[in-house]
Design a protein around this motif. Structure first.
Motif, PDB file in Angstrom:
ATOM      1  N   GLY A   1       8.210  -4.440   4.126  1.00  0.00           N
ATOM      2  CA  GLY A   1       8.108  -3.970   5.502  1.00  0.00           C
ATOM      3  C   GLY A   1       7.422  -2.624   5.601  1.00  0.00           C
ATOM      4  N   CYS A   2       7.768  -1.722   4.690  1.00  0.00           N
ATOM      5  CA  CYS A   2       7.129  -0.393   4.694  1.00  0.00           C
ATOM      6  C   CYS A   2       5.625  -0.515   4.496  1.00  0.00           C
ATOM      7  CB  CYS A   2       7.713   0.475   3.591  1.00  0.00           C
ATOM      8  SG  CYS A   2       9.414   0.984   3.863  1.00  0.00           S
ATOM      9  N   LEU A   3       5.222  -1.393   3.586  1.00  0.00           N
ATOM     10  CA  LEU A   3       3.805  -1.499   3.269  1.00  0.00           C
ATOM     11  C   LEU A   3       3.016  -2.209   4.357  1.00  0.00           C
ATOM     12  CD1 LEU A   3       3.836  -2.157  -0.573  1.00  0.00           C
ATOM     13  CD2 LEU A   3       3.743  -0.002   0.687  1.00  0.00           C
ATOM     14  N   GLN A   4       3.708  -2.876   5.282  1.00  0.00           N
ATOM     15  CA  GLN A   4       3.012  -3.471   6.418  1.00  0.00           C
ATOM     16  C   GLN A   4       2.767  -2.467   7.542  1.00  0.00           C
ATOM     17  OE1 GLN A   4       4.589  -7.448   7.608  1.00  0.00           O
ATOM     18  NE2 GLN A   4       5.699  -7.386   5.669  1.00  0.00           N
ATOM     19  N   GLU A   5       3.566  -1.414   7.596  1.00  0.00           N
ATOM     20  CA  GLU A   5       3.406  -0.418   8.648  1.00  0.00           C
ATOM     21  C   GLU A   5       2.160   0.432   8.406  1.00  0.00           C
ATOM     22  OE1 GLU A   5       4.837   0.015  11.412  1.00  0.00           O
ATOM     23  OE2 GLU A   5       6.803  -0.968  11.312  1.00  0.00           O
ATOM     24  N   GLY A   6       1.422   0.693   9.480  1.00  0.00           N
ATOM     25  CA  GLY A   6       0.175   1.446   9.362  1.00  0.00           C
ATOM     26  C   GLY A   6       0.350   2.851   8.836  1.00  0.00           C
ATOM     27  N   VAL A   7       1.477   3.486   9.165  1.00  0.00           N
ATOM     28  CA  VAL A   7       1.669   4.868   8.731  1.00  0.00           C
ATOM     29  C   VAL A   7       1.674   4.963   7.209  1.00  0.00           C
ATOM     30  CG1 VAL A   7       4.209   4.742   8.822  1.00  0.00           C
ATOM     31  CG2 VAL A   7       3.064   6.950   9.071  1.00  0.00           C
ATOM     32  N   ALA A   8       2.203   3.935   6.539  1.00  0.00           N
ATOM     33  CA  ALA A   8       2.213   3.932   5.078  1.00  0.00           C
ATOM     34  C   ALA A   8       0.794   3.871   4.526  1.00  0.00           C
ATOM     35  CB  ALA A   8       3.037   2.756   4.557  1.00  0.00           C
ATOM     36  N   SER A   9      -0.053   3.079   5.168  1.00  0.00           N
ATOM     37  CA  SER A   9      -1.449   2.986   4.723  1.00  0.00           C
ATOM     38  C   SER A   9      -2.140   4.343   4.847  1.00  0.00           C
ATOM     39  CB  SER A   9      -2.200   1.945   5.556  1.00  0.00           C
ATOM     40  OG  SER A   9      -1.618   0.675   5.415  1.00  0.00           O
ATOM     41  N   GLU A  10      -1.902   5.027   5.966  1.00  0.00           N
ATOM     42  CA  GLU A  10      -2.507   6.339   6.183  1.00  0.00           C
ATOM     43  C   GLU A  10      -2.095   7.307   5.077  1.00  0.00           C
ATOM     44  OE1 GLU A  10      -1.894   7.959  10.091  1.00  0.00           O
ATOM     45  OE2 GLU A  10      -2.193   6.035  11.075  1.00  0.00           O
TER      46      GLU A  10
ATOM     47  N   GLY B   1      14.457   4.623   7.542  1.00  0.00           N
ATOM     48  CA  GLY B   1      14.936   3.456   8.277  1.00  0.00           C
ATOM     49  C   GLY B   1      13.788   2.868   9.069  1.00  0.00           C
ATOM     50  N   PRO B   2      13.167   3.662   9.967  1.00  0.00           N
ATOM     51  CA  PRO B   2      11.909   3.188  10.560  1.00  0.00           C
ATOM     52  C   PRO B   2      10.886   2.992   9.439  1.00  0.00           C
ATOM     53  CG  PRO B   2      12.812   5.021  11.825  1.00  0.00           C
ATOM     54  CD  PRO B   2      13.612   4.934  10.557  1.00  0.00           C
ATOM     55  N   LEU B   3      10.473   1.779   9.221  1.00  0.00           N
ATOM     56  CA  LEU B   3       9.738   1.452   8.002  1.00  0.00           C
ATOM     57  C   LEU B   3       8.398   2.172   7.925  1.00  0.00           C
ATOM     58  CD1 LEU B   3      10.610  -2.340   7.706  1.00  0.00           C
ATOM     59  CD2 LEU B   3      11.643  -0.398   6.516  1.00  0.00           C
ATOM     60  N   GLY B   4       8.033   2.530   6.726  1.00  0.00           N
ATOM     61  CA  GLY B   4       6.800   3.254   6.473  1.00  0.00           C
ATOM     62  C   GLY B   4       6.953   4.757   6.483  1.00  0.00           C
ATOM     63  N   GLN B   5       7.991   5.250   7.148  1.00  0.00           N
ATOM     64  CA  GLN B   5       8.162   6.701   7.236  1.00  0.00           C
ATOM     65  C   GLN B   5       8.548   7.304   5.892  1.00  0.00           C
ATOM     66  OE1 GLN B   5       7.495   8.604   9.889  1.00  0.00           O
ATOM     67  NE2 GLN B   5       6.996   6.883  11.216  1.00  0.00           N
ATOM     68  N   GLY B   6       9.428   6.644   5.150  1.00  0.00           N
ATOM     69  CA  GLY B   6       9.913   7.214   3.902  1.00  0.00           C
ATOM     70  C   GLY B   6       8.812   7.397   2.882  1.00  0.00           C
ATOM     71  N   ILE B   7       7.986   6.370   2.667  1.00  0.00           N
ATOM     72  CA  ILE B   7       6.893   6.502   1.706  1.00  0.00           C
ATOM     73  C   ILE B   7       5.937   7.598   2.148  1.00  0.00           C
ATOM     74  CG2 ILE B   7       5.672   4.582   2.806  1.00  0.00           C
ATOM     75  CD1 ILE B   7       5.361   5.568  -0.883  1.00  0.00           C
TER      76      ILE B   7
END
Length: 692
Positions: free
Chosen positions: A165-174, A123-129
């Protein structure tokens, strides 16, 4: 029924896809809350994935070799609940009708442990990926450790749906950067490229070339142009992704958000139910009765029942394979089964080091290193690493092998030590995925101050009930010269405020061992273990057993005038202050409280024996005093930021010395004696007996 082309797939598939779309509209409309757009756009990808590729047994959602599915864009969870229902999981039609209602198993975003078949909380974007990267690492590691020639026991894939949205979150990039480096060929992401977020068209803020970005990460990049209708192309892309074992794959799937709706392609269909007239035209267009809601054609159920039957057969075949494996490799099979069951090795806790006052004073980060080294020998499930601070966190044990793709020459997938790089947020989210996979106890390490960078993932560890150990060294103003930018004066307060999270700050070696003992035994609670840079003496009256209660009396005295209560590196300072107070004729007792959260779980009788009525209590800690009101009447700590300089000089600047502590304790005693009123334990509350 609509006759939109489906390539090589049949009309039955089209009916099933349109059923998913209509159900998504009904589920969100009944709740009058939710996100129908992405489920409608992603229906073809979900159908193809679940019916053609996913290996699972709905009757045994915890089968270890099941494929993992993660919905990173968790706001689209109506889609996942529908897929679970159709596939035979314990998610009924009535459960779909209770979407987003109190105490239902279909909450507003997917939650681990609430709904059968949900792997991680998203739900918090980027966390799932990022969790999906952890799940993929877990499979690669477990497979490398236990698979043998002719026995490919652990070979599942991790599939993840991910949005803009997920791909915009920094955690996904990391996380995705690290996944590319690790060449995780078992990870397949399907990117719902619908060009819409809440603010509208992504043209307002997100115009990067995502495909080029992922190529630069080392991912295999595929493209499906007509994701709304070209089912065959979706099937072909997933098949091609599975055939590439040397890199993770992202499939850029061009879709139309809210496909079939009057609002299709716009942000209006992203986060609000479809209007009644829209649902009528949608169902009419797809060949359904517009007067019926939550309708599933028998043919669609039949199709998914066959998928479920196939999954049950696949698990049965795996069970036969495991039986043969057990006959040939009984030791490995027994260990794998133990880890799958979540059982720890018999007597593992005997590996925890114990200390006496004859042992030298050392920093608790060094005590942590000793503990990790001992545990690594007996707990093969203990894996972890550091966010580029291995030499400072002291987390790599002697003889550890790095987890790396074998082609790099830097390690192998059997390795248990992770080089997370400077990626605190990604590290912690990946650890959540490792913990969720099963059979693994992960830890990640950084400075305590930079656990703040990982706050979103730490919060989800707690919400998801995942056993993740966060090793956090350099835990206070005691790190000295690096100054306020690195000194975590407020971090403990917010960590202690997170439900179902244990924040440990041990004062010596025995308390350090206790922190690891409780953290590893706590299967459904994450922990943050905060360790000092400066040397700490071994305390005379500490034991592992006492410290496992979260707080205990370190120095007792009858008819005390004051109780000091402290944590970590300030406990030895308080011990010296006790002697000064004694010389002034003030009787003081001392409580060490390495973990408030664990102390809170003890019996009322025990807690009141540690913090009794009769004398004022003063807390001492080199942090903000926020939160100490639950345990002490007066609070001595930091009112603002720290300072840069040698650690002993920094402590002196803020009065955190034996003299400064004794001076304040004497004032507390004098103040309460002048009041002349009974002093009740701060643990006693008017609301104690109220059950929430």
């Amino acid at each position: 029924m609509s006759t939109t082309s489906t390539g090589s797939l049949g009309n039955q598939d089209l009916v099933a896809v349109n059923t998913i779309r209509a159900l998504a509209a009904d589920v969100v409309a009944k709740a009058n809350s939710g996100h129908p757009g992405a489920p409608m756009g992603l229906a073809p990808a979900a159908h193809v994935l679940w019916t053609r590729f996913m290996q699972f047994n709905a009757k045994n959602p915890k089968w270890i070799n099941r494929d993992r599915f993660v919905l990173s864009n968790g706001h689209a969870c109506a889609l996942q609940y529908i897929m679970l229902h159709l596939s035979g999981y314990a998610v009924s039609m009535d459960d779909l009708k209770q979407f987003r209602q109190v105490d239902s198993i279909t909450p507003g975003h997917p939650e681990n442990g609430v709904t059968p078949g949900i792997e991680v909380t998203t739900g918090p974007l980027g966390q799932g990926i990022s969790n999906a990267v952890g799940l993929a690492i877990a499979q690669a590691h477990m497979g490398a450790v236990y698979n043998k020639d002719g026995f490919d026991l652990i070979n599942n894939h991790t599939f993840v749906f991910v949005g803009d949205g997920c791909l915009q979150e920094g955690v996904a990039s990391e996380a995705c950067s690290l996944a590319g480096h690790l060449k995780l060929g078992n990870l397949i992401a399907i990117y719902d490229d619908n060009k819409i977020t809440i603010d509208g068209d992504t043209a307002v803020s997100f115009t990067e070339d995502v495909e080029m970005r992922f190529r630069s990460y080392g991912w295999n990049v595929l493209h499906v142009e007509k994701g709304d209708v070209d089912f065959a192309a979706i099937e072909g892309a997933i098949s091609e992704a599975k055939s590439n074992p040397s890199a993770p794959t992202i499939i850029n799937l061009k879709t139309t958000i809210g496909f079939g709706s009057l609002k299709a392609g716009g942000h209006d269909v992203h986060g609000a139910p479809l209007k009644k007239d829209d649902i009528v035209q949608l169902k009419t267009k797809f060949g359904f009765n517009p007067e019926e809601s939550f309708a599933v054609p028998s043919g669609t159920y039949d199709l998914y029942h066959k998928v479920a039957e196939k999954g049950a057969k696949i698990e049965a075949e795996w069970n036969d394979l495991f039986k043969a494996y057990s006959d040939k490799y009984p030791t490995e099979a027994a260990e794998l089964q133990r880890r799958i069951d979540g059982r720890l090795p018999e007597g593992w806790e005997k590996a925890l080091p114990t200390y006496t006052t004859s042992d030298p004073a050392v920093g608790s980060r060094k005590l942590s290193e000793t503990t990790i080294s001992k545990l690594a020998e007996i707990l093969p499930e203990l894996v972890g690493g550091s966010a580029d601070l291995t030499g400072s966190n002291l987390t790599r044990w002697k003889g550890a092998e790095d987890f790396q793709h074998p082609s790099t020459g830097l390690g192998s997938y059997k390795g248990r030590y992770f080089r997370f790089g400077v990626r605190e947020h990604g590290m912690t989210a990946i650890c959540n995925g490792l913990a969720a996979y099963g059979g693994i106890i992960p830890f990640g390490a950084t400075f305590l101050n930079f656990v703040s960078y990982a706050a979103g993932a730490v919060r989800l560890s707690a919400l998801s009930h995942l056993r993740v150990l966060n090793v956090a060294t350099h835990d206070s103003i005691g790190l000295g010269e690096d100054g306020p930018t690195h000194q975590p004066v407020e971090t403990a307060a917010w960590l202690r405020a997170v439900p179902n999270l244990a924040f440990w700050r041990p004062a010596d070696g025995n308390e350090t061992s206790a922190s690891y003992l409780v953290a590893i035994l706590s299967q459904h609670t994450p922990s943050v273990l905060a360790f000092s840079r400066q040397n700490l003496p071994q305390l005379a009256n500490s034991t592992i057993e006492k410290a496992t209660k979260g707080a205990y009396v370190l120095e007792e005295v009858a008819n005390a005038d004051v109780t000091l209560i402290s944590t970590g590196s300030e406990v030895p300072l308080c011990l010296e202050a006790l002697q000064q107070l004694k010389e002034q004729g003030i009787k003081a007792r001392l409580v060490s409280m390495p973990c408030m959260e664990v102390f809170n779980t003890q019996s009322r009788e025990y807690k009141l024996s540690v913090i009794p009525s009769g004398a004022p209590v003063m807390s001492v800690e080199a942090y903000s005093t926020f939160g100490w009101g639950a345990y002490s009447h007066e609070h001595f700590g930091l009112k603002a930021w720290g300072a840069s300089g040698p650690y002993d000089k920094v402590y002196a600047k803020f009065g955190l010395t034996p003299d400064g502590i004794a001076k304040r304790a004497a004032k507390v005693v004098d103040f309460y004696k002048k009041r002349g009123q009974p002093v009740f334990s701060p643990l006693i509350s008017a609301l104690d007996e109220i059950s929430e």
